[in-house]
Each structure stands twice: as C-alpha cells, then as structure tokens.
Design a protein around this motif. Structure first.
Motif, PDB file in Angstrom:
ATOM      1  N   ASN A 290      -2.667   5.025   7.420  1.00 19.02           N
ATOM      2  CA  ASN A 290      -3.486   4.414   6.364  1.00 19.02           C
ATOM      3  C   ASN A 290      -3.626   5.428   5.232  1.00 19.02           C
ATOM      4  OD1 ASN A 290      -3.891   2.082   7.972  1.00 19.02           O
ATOM      5  ND2 ASN A 290      -5.535   3.139   9.074  1.00 19.02           N
ATOM      6  N   ILE A 291      -3.030   5.116   4.098  1.00 20.98           N
ATOM      7  CA  ILE A 291      -2.909   6.109   3.019  1.00 20.98           C
ATOM      8  C   ILE A 291      -3.726   5.694   1.789  1.00 20.98           C
ATOM      9  CG2 ILE A 291      -1.268   7.278   1.484  1.00 20.98           C
ATOM     10  CD1 ILE A 291       0.861   6.733   3.659  1.00 20.98           C
ATOM     11  N   SER A 292      -4.577   6.617   1.326  1.00 23.34           N
ATOM     12  CA  SER A 292      -5.331   6.331   0.097  1.00 23.34           C
ATOM     13  C   SER A 292      -4.489   6.750  -1.106  1.00 23.34           C
ATOM     14  CB  SER A 292      -6.678   7.062   0.106  1.00 23.34           C
ATOM     15  OG  SER A 292      -6.498   8.443   0.312  1.00 23.34           O
ATOM     16  N   VAL A 293      -4.396   5.845  -2.075  1.00 22.13           N
ATOM     17  CA  VAL A 293      -3.544   6.078  -3.248  1.00 22.13           C
ATOM     18  C   VAL A 293      -4.423   6.130  -4.497  1.00 22.13           C
ATOM     19  CG1 VAL A 293      -1.584   5.190  -4.567  1.00 22.13           C
ATOM     20  CG2 VAL A 293      -1.713   4.784  -2.095  1.00 22.13           C
TER      21      VAL A 293
ATOM     22  N   TYR B 271      -9.821   4.995  -8.668  1.00 22.35           N
ATOM     23  CA  TYR B 271     -10.047   4.409  -7.339  1.00 22.35           C
ATOM     24  C   TYR B 271      -9.069   5.013  -6.344  1.00 22.35           C
ATOM     25  CZ  TYR B 271     -12.707   0.892  -9.866  1.00 22.35           C
ATOM     26  OH  TYR B 271     -13.617   0.251 -10.666  1.00 22.35           O
ATOM     27  N   MET B 272      -9.504   5.205  -5.105  1.00 21.66           N
ATOM     28  CA  MET B 272      -8.605   5.602  -4.026  1.00 21.66           C
ATOM     29  C   MET B 272      -8.410   4.361  -3.161  1.00 21.66           C
ATOM     30  SD  MET B 272      -7.843   8.728  -4.708  1.00 21.66           S
ATOM     31  CE  MET B 272      -7.063   9.417  -3.243  1.00 21.66           C
ATOM     32  N   VAL B 273      -7.355   3.592  -3.462  1.00 26.89           N
ATOM     33  CA  VAL B 273      -7.110   2.320  -2.771  1.00 26.89           C
ATOM     34  C   VAL B 273      -6.274   2.597  -1.532  1.00 26.89           C
ATOM     35  CG1 VAL B 273      -6.405  -0.061  -3.080  1.00 26.89           C
ATOM     36  CG2 VAL B 273      -7.034   1.304  -5.067  1.00 26.89           C
ATOM     37  N   VAL B 274      -6.667   1.993  -0.416  1.00 26.71           N
ATOM     38  CA  VAL B 274      -6.005   2.323   0.847  1.00 26.71           C
ATOM     39  C   VAL B 274      -4.880   1.322   1.151  1.00 26.71           C
ATOM     40  CG1 VAL B 274      -6.329   2.728   3.315  1.00 26.71           C
ATOM     41  CG2 VAL B 274      -8.144   3.335   1.691  1.00 26.71           C
TER      42      VAL B 274
END
Lengths: 325, 409
Positions: B292-295, B304-307
């Motif tokens: 699961n990577i936050s982008v 935003y850090m969207v996962v």
C-alpha cells in the motif's frame, strides 16, 4: 463545593453570628432538610432555633412573619415552590406589604427559601417554577441562585436584609459540585456576565445557566459568532443596567427560561428590553421557554416540555440564520 | 428651613378643622412622629404629627380656632439644633411609642425593591431617534437615518436585502465612499474604513498606497489542508531517519506516466521485504500482506498523500488509470490512510535530486528526481526505529534490479 453545602454554610455562619436568626419548616430540624440544606444545624443550635413545623405552609410563613415583627430574623423553608401556593396570602398580603402598610415603621426581615423547577419525574404538581408570580409582587425581593458562590453570598445577604426575600433554588442543583469564588463587595442585585461576547446576548437564570453553557460552543461554531451570556441572579429588582450594556453592544437578545412561555418571567424581561432598548435591536428578541403544558411525568415527555441544550442550540442557530447572523 | 404643618384632611367630608389643643410650645424641640396638636374633624378628635425633626418656630392658630383643611397651622424650623436638647413633650401617648418601635434587629441597608436603576431613567429621558423608512430592524433604521441612507428606495432597486440589518447599512455606507474593488481590498487587509477621509470616492489606488505607506501585511488564513500537512511533517521531523542515495536505471513505457511505473516497481520490491509493509504500533509491528503506497499529489496549494492500495495486484495499466484520475477528483478519508511506504516525484519540474519527509506512520519514502537518459536519481528516507541500514540496503539493491528489468510489467 456542593450547591447545598454553600447554602448550609451561609445559614450556619449567619446563625452563629446573630442569635435572632432562626429557621423553620417541614423536616428542617431532626431530618436535616429534604435536600439536606439544614444538615447539622439542629444538633448545633437546638430545637428553639431550628424548628420542625407541621405540614402547613400558611402557618409556617405566618409564624415567621410574627417572629419577624417581634424582632427575630427567621428563615422559612417551603419544601418546594409548588407548596408555597398554600402560603400565598401570608407572603403576598402580609410579608410583602407590612413595610408599606406601616408607613415604613415596620419591616419584615424574613427569608423564604424554596426550591422549584423540573427535577426528574416528579410530575405536574411538583415541577413548577413560580418566579413569575413572586417577581410580580411589589414589596418582595426575589433572588435566584444558580451557583454555589451566589447561593452562599446571596443567602447571607437575604438573611441580613430587612425586607422579605423569596430565595429561589433549583432541585437539580443541590448535589452539583461547583466552583466557589471569594467575592469582595458582593452585590446581590447585580447580574453576572458568565461569558463575554459581542454578537448575541443570552439571558438566563437558575438551572438553565448550565443548559445554555452546554449549547454555546455549537452556537458559536455554527453561526461563527461570539456569545455573551448573562445570569440574572436577582429577578426583583432586575438589573437592567447590565442587560442594557450588553444588548447595546450585541444588538441581539435571547432569553432562556425553564418556566412555561406564556406569562413566564422571560416575558417581563423581553418586554422591558423592547421598551427601553428597541432602537438597539438588530433582530427580534427570542424566548426559549417551557411548553405551555403541566409538566408530564413520562421522562421523554418531561424533557420535551422544557428547554434542553440540544433544543436551545437548534433554536438559536435557526433564529440566527433567519435574522442576519 | 421652614417646614409648615397643615390642617390635615381627616375624612372625605371634612373641609375645615378645629384646633382643640396644642401639645407643644414655640421653641420646643420636636422629632419626626411626635404629636404636636389635637384637632377636631366633623367626626372625631385626632392627633397631628410632625413629619420632620426641628424646633417649633411659630404656632399660627390659637386653641379653639377653626381653619380650612390644608391651611398651615404651625412652622417648624428644621435646621435649628435639636440633638443636645431633650424633647419637652411629656404627654406622648403610650400606644404611639409602642407602634413606632422598630424591630429589634441590627440596622442594615435595604434596597427598596421598586428602585428604578439610573440607566433606565436615562433611557426614558432620551428622545426617540429619527428612523429611516423601509423593511429593516430598529437598529438598522436608526443607523440609516444617521447616515442618510434611504432603505426603502435601495430595497426597491434590489440593492439592500429585506429585512435589512445593521451590517447591510454599514456596508451600504461604505459603498458610497469606496469603489467595489477598494472595498474588497479593505476587507482583505482588514483595514478600518475610518482610516480614510470620507469626503470623496476612494479607489483601489488610494487603498494600495495606504497599504504600502503603512506597510500593512496581507493576512492569509491557512487552509485546512495546509494545517494537516503541517501536522504531518512536524510529526515526521520527530522521527529518527537516515538517507540512502541511489541512481536507478529505468525503462519508459509508451503512453504510461513515469509515476505509474515507479509505483508498480516499488510495489514489486516491497513484496520481497516484509519490513516495507510494516506499521509500528507500540512495541509491535503490524505487517500487511499488500503493498500500500502513499503517493504525493499536488493540487494547487494543497498536498495530499493518496494511497494506492494493493498496488502489487494491479497491472501497470490499472495503476496508470488510477494515477491519471487523481487530478480530477476529491479524496475520501479511507484513500488517505493505510499506507506503509511513500513516493514523491519532482522530476517533471527538472529537480535533479531531493529528499522527502515520511508520511504519517510509513516506514520510508522514495524521492525521485528527473529522468536523464534512462537514469533516475532517488533518495530513500527510512525510519531507523523500524529498520536498520542493512535491511534498507538489501531493499534498495533488490529495487534497483526490479527497476532495471520488466518481469513484473
């Protein structure tokens, strides 16, 4: 300090300092008072100064008036305001009028304590608030103690005053733990600014103080305003000076009372504001009060019949949005 | 001062009274309440009291004489000294003294209940103010009259709301002196309109000059997103981290964004290293089976850090569709949590190399710079509490191989 402890301390200290002070009422002596306000006083001052009476309100007040005329300084306890109706003639026709009927030669240094308001499921005959009746009687002083500080200083002053004082308490407040503040130069007739603000004045008294306090954060957040809150303390005389200063600043006023709306004490306050501060008002005044019904026994209906923090918040937010806030 | 005692009106029908007997002589000291005479009405003989302290200056009527009611019968000098002299009245009736006796209580101040507070007397004296006509609150009408604003016409033109409140009137007043743009500037810089001479129309230029002259800062409230980012990076700054600097060979794919490739490759590498899928909770690690990577996604001023969840299960095409959708939509709370590793890419802005802050409870983050002839520089930030340098080095070595090849694509 518990609210009832503040009252007890006030009576105890006054009795210790002045031998002419006596208390009388139903169960005030051996039992220590229905709400434990006179606890310990019977043992300390004895049956001559802490007097258990029969269940006869008219005679409690009548006897107290006689004591006052003869030089004592009695504190009469009526178990609840509901029963004070039985003592009405003595209170209204005699206690309130002696100073005037005697051309000022006689005064009645009498304090009548009575709790009232909606408690928990005591039903219609034990849930009334009659401040609107007593505040309408010239010759009486009517004080309403919402907190330990005012209960202590207010009751001491009431006992010391040479005129009859109706000292109103609320049944739900007795066991409440409250902050107590030392006060210098206490003025029993001054309303308290509980919280300063600039956009809206909420006026209240007795137990509704706490319901309003609970509702205020949501009102401030939803309307984006700051609320000023006044606890009246003294209902007769009414401190119009404090009210006027606040309403002239905020230009909007809401009154919250537990009593029924029609003919309630709030009607008088709002009428005075309309008369004297009309041109300062930037919104029609709002009254939030009990419904016009005898208080129901059923808990849900009981709560539906009086203001609650939720209802207070909702009504004020709704009213504010409609009126330019 | 002279105080006149008059023949009292003792009954409805009495029009004159006879002075039967004086109880005092001229020169006597009298106190308030003392009986000074007996008079006869048409019904009975009654006593007349003095209502003030003083000395009897003159008796105006003789005993036996009849006078009309309200006519003066005696004069008392209220300023003559009375304190030391004892009263000469001897025939004070007993019941009189009994009834005047006050209760045996300490004399204490009592405020009469009917007292009118001074503020109300003041208010009652104030004449009613002039009011403007129209549909408005009393306060608004009063202010409008003071400012000469015609509420009724302005409401007819639709320039004022119905009902108008005080705030509407104040704003209307300002519109007379400030152009709309100038008014906006005043509000933006929170300048009190009273700072200007309100005797001419004020435009933007004058307000701008005022701002420069008085060095007034523009006040900008932080957005909710900025406050959230602040909290996140402040938390990140408290973590013990170390960096690994590398340069990866990377393949480009036709029609696929570089960010999508980076996510896919990193997801594959994370599958080989459980610590990259870990979350620290007290003294335990919770290791997720998924990558699961936050982008990091920038939207205007907002970050935003969207996962990207379960990135290892998604094809490169699927990830690319997800990445391309990010710019257009808003994110749910669920999409912004649940990651264990992050990616930030500033290569598209020509940045060669940089380091990034770890997002929330992630283990680490990879910061990618610009792509130069198949090579990309990357800086890894790792949380030392969760993994040591060797663990990180092994992960970076595997990642380097995966980025070079294309078995996973």
């Amino acid at each position: 300090m518990l609210y009832r402890e503040a009252l007890n301390r006030a009576i105890d200290e006054m009795m210790a300092s002045d031998e002419s002070i006596v208390i009388l009422g139903e169960d005030v002596g051996r039992y220590g008072g229905s709400y434990r306000v006179s606890e310990g006083l019977f043992a300390k001052y004895g049956p001559k100064r802490v007097i258990d009476t029969p269940i006869a309100e008219l005679s409690i007040v009548g006897n107290a008036i006689g004591m006052a005329i003869a030089g004592l300084r009695p504190i009469a306890e009526i178990m609840t305001v509901n029963f004070s109706l039985l003592a009405m003639d003595q209170i209204v026709n005699h206690a309130a009028k002696f100073r005037y009927m005697s051309g000022g030669k006689m005064t009645i240094p009498l304090t009548i304590r009575m709790p009232g308001g909606v408690s928990r499921q005591l039903a219609a005959q034990h849930s009334e608030s009659y401040e609107t009746l007593y505040a309408a009687i010239p010759g009486l002083i009517v004080l309403a103690a919402s907190n330990a500080t005012y209960a202590y200083y207010g009751l001491k002053t009431a006992i010391a005053l040479n005129d009859p004082v109706i000292f109103l308490e609320h049944e739900l407040l007795y066991p409440m733990e409250m902050d107590f503040k030392e006060v210098k130069n206490f003025d029993p007739f001054k309303a308290e600014i509980v919280k300063e603000g600039k956009d809206l004045t909420i006026i209240t008294y007795l137990k509704m103080r706490y319901d309003v306090l609970e509702a205020v954060p949501k009102i401030e957040e939803e309307l984006g305003i700051s609320v000023e809150m006044i606890d009246l303390n003294s209902l007769r005389p009414l401190d119009m000076q404090t009210i006027a200063a606040s309403v002239q600043k905020t230009k909007r006023v809401v009154l919250v009372e537990e009593d029924h709306k029609t003919g309630g004490y709030g009607a008088e306050v709002i009428a005075k504001i309309s008369e004297e501060l009309f041109y300062s008002l930037d919104a029609p005044p709002l009254r939030i009060a009990g419904e016009d019904v005898p208080i129901p026994y059923n808990r849900s209906l009981e709560l539906a019949s009086i203001p609650t923090p939720d209802k207070i918040g909702q009504r004020i937010i709704q009213w504010g949005r409609k009126n330019g806030l | 001062m002279d105080y006149k005692i008059i023949m009292p009106v003792l009954s409805d029908t009495m029009d004159k009274g006879k002075l039967v007997r004086w109880r005092v002589h001229e020169g006597d000291v009298v106190h308030k309440g003392d009986v000074i005479a007996e008079v006869e009405s048409d019904k009975a003989i009654m006593e007349v009291q003095s209502f003030k302290d003083g000395v009897v200056k003159k008796l105006l009527v003789k005993e036996g004489e009849e006078v009309p009611v309200k006519a003066p019968i005696a004069i008392i000098d209220t300023e003559a000294k009375t304190a030391q002299t004892e009263t000469k009245i001897t025939q004070q009736p007993k019941e009189q003294s009994a009834s005047t006796e006050k209760p045996k209580t300490a004399p204490k101040e009592s405020t009469p209940a009917a007292a009118v507070p001074p503020v109300i007397e003041e208010l009652l004296k104030t004449p009613a103010p002039k009011l403007a006509e129209g549909d408005a609150t009393p306060a608004a009408k009063k202010r409008a009259a003071e400012l000469g604003i015609d509420i009724k016409s302005l409401q007819a033109e639709g320039k004022l709301p119905k009902p108008a409140h005080l705030r509407d009137i104040e704003t209307e007043a300002l519109r007379r002196y400030f152009t709309p743009k100038a008014l906006e500037l005043l509000q933006e810089y929170r300048i009190d309109p009273k700072e200007f001479n309100l005797d001419h129309k004020i435009g933007v230029e004058e307000v701008e000059n005022y701002i420069k002259e008085h060095d007034i800062p523009k006040i900008v409230a932080l957005s909710a997103n900025r406050i959230a980012v602040m909290k996140n990076v402040q938390n990140a700054a408290t973590k013990p981290v170390y960096f690994i600097f590398e340069e990866f060979d990377i393949k480009e794919y036709e029609g696929i964004k570089l960010t999508s490739v980076l996510i896919k490759k990193l997801a594959t590498a994370m599958q080989k290293h459980p610590l990259m899928r870990a979350k620290l909770e007290g003294t335990t690690l919770k290791i997720s089976p998924h990558s699961n990577i936050s982008v990091a996604v920038a939207k205007g001023d907002e970050l935003y850090m969207v996962v990207c969840k379960r990135a290892e299960e998604k094809s490169l095409q699927e990830i690319d569709t997800w990445v391309r959708g990010l710019k257009e939509r808003t994110f749910t709370a669920d999409e912004l949590t649940g990651s264990t590793f992050g990616i930030s890419n500033l290569g598209m802005f020509g940045v060669q190399r940089f380091s990034a802050m770890i997002n929330q409870s992630d283990v680490g983050i990879a910061a990618f710079g610009a792509l130069n002839e198949g090579k990309i520089s990357v800086t890894f930030t790792f949380d030392h509490r969760i993994l040591n340098g060797v663990d990180a080095a092994l992960f970076v070595r595997d990642a380097k191989e995966i980025f070079k090849g294309d078995e996973d694509v």
